[in-house]
Design an enzyme around this catalytic site. Sequence first.
Site, PDB file in Angstrom:
ATOM      1  N   ARG A 242      24.745 -27.050 -16.643  1.00  0.00           N
ATOM      2  CA  ARG A 242      25.736 -27.673 -15.771  1.00  0.00           C
ATOM      3  C   ARG A 242      27.121 -27.222 -16.198  1.00  0.00           C
ATOM      4  O   ARG A 242      27.438 -27.175 -17.395  1.00  0.00           O
ATOM      5  CB  ARG A 242      25.650 -29.212 -15.822  1.00  0.00           C
ATOM      6  CG  ARG A 242      24.402 -29.798 -15.152  1.00  0.00           C
ATOM      7  CD  ARG A 242      24.425 -29.577 -13.641  1.00  0.00           C
ATOM      8  NE  ARG A 242      23.309 -30.212 -12.955  1.00  0.00           N
ATOM      9  CZ  ARG A 242      22.159 -29.637 -12.672  1.00  0.00           C
ATOM     10  NH1 ARG A 242      21.945 -28.379 -13.078  1.00  0.00           N
ATOM     11  NH2 ARG A 242      21.219 -30.275 -12.005  1.00  0.00           N
ATOM     12  N   GLU A 271      31.475 -27.076  -7.766  1.00  0.00           N
ATOM     13  CA  GLU A 271      30.626 -26.197  -6.958  1.00  0.00           C
ATOM     14  C   GLU A 271      30.633 -26.642  -5.509  1.00  0.00           C
ATOM     15  O   GLU A 271      30.628 -27.856  -5.249  1.00  0.00           O
ATOM     16  CB  GLU A 271      29.197 -26.198  -7.514  1.00  0.00           C
ATOM     17  CG  GLU A 271      29.109 -25.593  -8.904  1.00  0.00           C
ATOM     18  CD  GLU A 271      27.710 -25.630  -9.500  1.00  0.00           C
ATOM     19  OE1 GLU A 271      27.494 -24.999 -10.538  1.00  0.00           O
ATOM     20  OE2 GLU A 271      26.831 -26.312  -8.915  1.00  0.00           O
ATOM     21  N   HIS A 290      24.633 -20.731  -9.072  1.00  0.00           N
ATOM     22  CA  HIS A 290      23.722 -21.854  -9.358  1.00  0.00           C
ATOM     23  C   HIS A 290      22.361 -21.631  -8.703  1.00  0.00           C
ATOM     24  O   HIS A 290      21.833 -22.500  -8.013  1.00  0.00           O
ATOM     25  CB  HIS A 290      24.328 -23.182  -8.893  1.00  0.00           C
ATOM     26  CG  HIS A 290      23.721 -24.369  -9.601  1.00  0.00           C
ATOM     27  ND1 HIS A 290      24.417 -25.529  -9.822  1.00  0.00           N
ATOM     28  CD2 HIS A 290      22.481 -24.562 -10.131  1.00  0.00           C
ATOM     29  CE1 HIS A 290      23.634 -26.397 -10.456  1.00  0.00           C
ATOM     30  NE2 HIS A 290      22.458 -25.827 -10.656  1.00  0.00           N
TER      31      HIS A 290
END
Length: 323
Positions: A242, A271, A290
């Site tokens: 993360r 994000e 991601h």
Amino acid sequence: MTTPHTGDTPIRILAHLDPPPALRTRLARHLDGLDVRWCAEDDETRLAELLPDTEVLWHVLRPVTAADLERAPRLRLIQKLGTGVNTIDLERARARNVTVANMPGANAQAVTEATLALLLAALRRVVPLDAATRAGHGWPLETAQAEHLGELGFRTVGLIGYGQVARRLAPVLGALGARVLRHDRSGGGTDAGTPWRPLDELLAESDVVSLHLPLTEHTEGLLDARRIGLLKPGAVLVNTARGALVDEPALVDALRSGRLGAAGLDVFAQEPVAPDNPLLTLPNVVVTPHLAWLTAETLERCVAIAADNARRLASGTELAHRV
């Protein structure tokens, strides 16, 4: 309050992703008896149309907010297609009696391989060398490049967090000649093959650090400026966990100054990552959006597990991996 599922009507599922036709065909064999509606993560109009009748939400990355929960009066289960649930408003879900479940390990193989890919790409400067070669600037050989290119063998790699991804990664790194250390909450444990270190000691010993932690109130900003400063000069940071585990401005400063040699990042503090994020401008950073978890194999595993949990919900059977 949520409305229970009754009768023989298939349970209504909102899958918050939009696989292409060929992949949907591959996934369909897991969906017998289920009413699955697909919705792209950025299609807010379709999401608004589907939420009111949704009983199960298959969640990927776009945050599940209190407002979403209010628009879904029949919602009974939020099923994370993966492990981390920091993108779900857990407090509001509990207040609405909406169960949250995840699926630990379903994406571990994909994330392990993506972590190794980012690490090697950062060590070998794959992205800038690819661009230079395509632009006709790869030759004549510049031996000065060797200063910026490194081998994994005989380096010390520190794994922060020691769940399923890190446990798969450790022997692979060892097979490539790396010395592997770990830090996790066990305080030592029994894994003699991967010695445990206190966090600050691990950082000071490591040539490469790879993050494998969930984002919680205790881990947010774990790698702050002080801890980044403990890393060896020229060290490499890899993050497929993360983004908010790391103080991004401090990371940018360390990479710009050369204090850190490189970084491989699949995740960011915010994000989608903003186009003007300075990390995207640095030649010693390799990035992906991601998707370390995302492969056809992982997605099929996730859908199979999610479908099984939906059937458990419909039949009143105990759910797997309740959070």
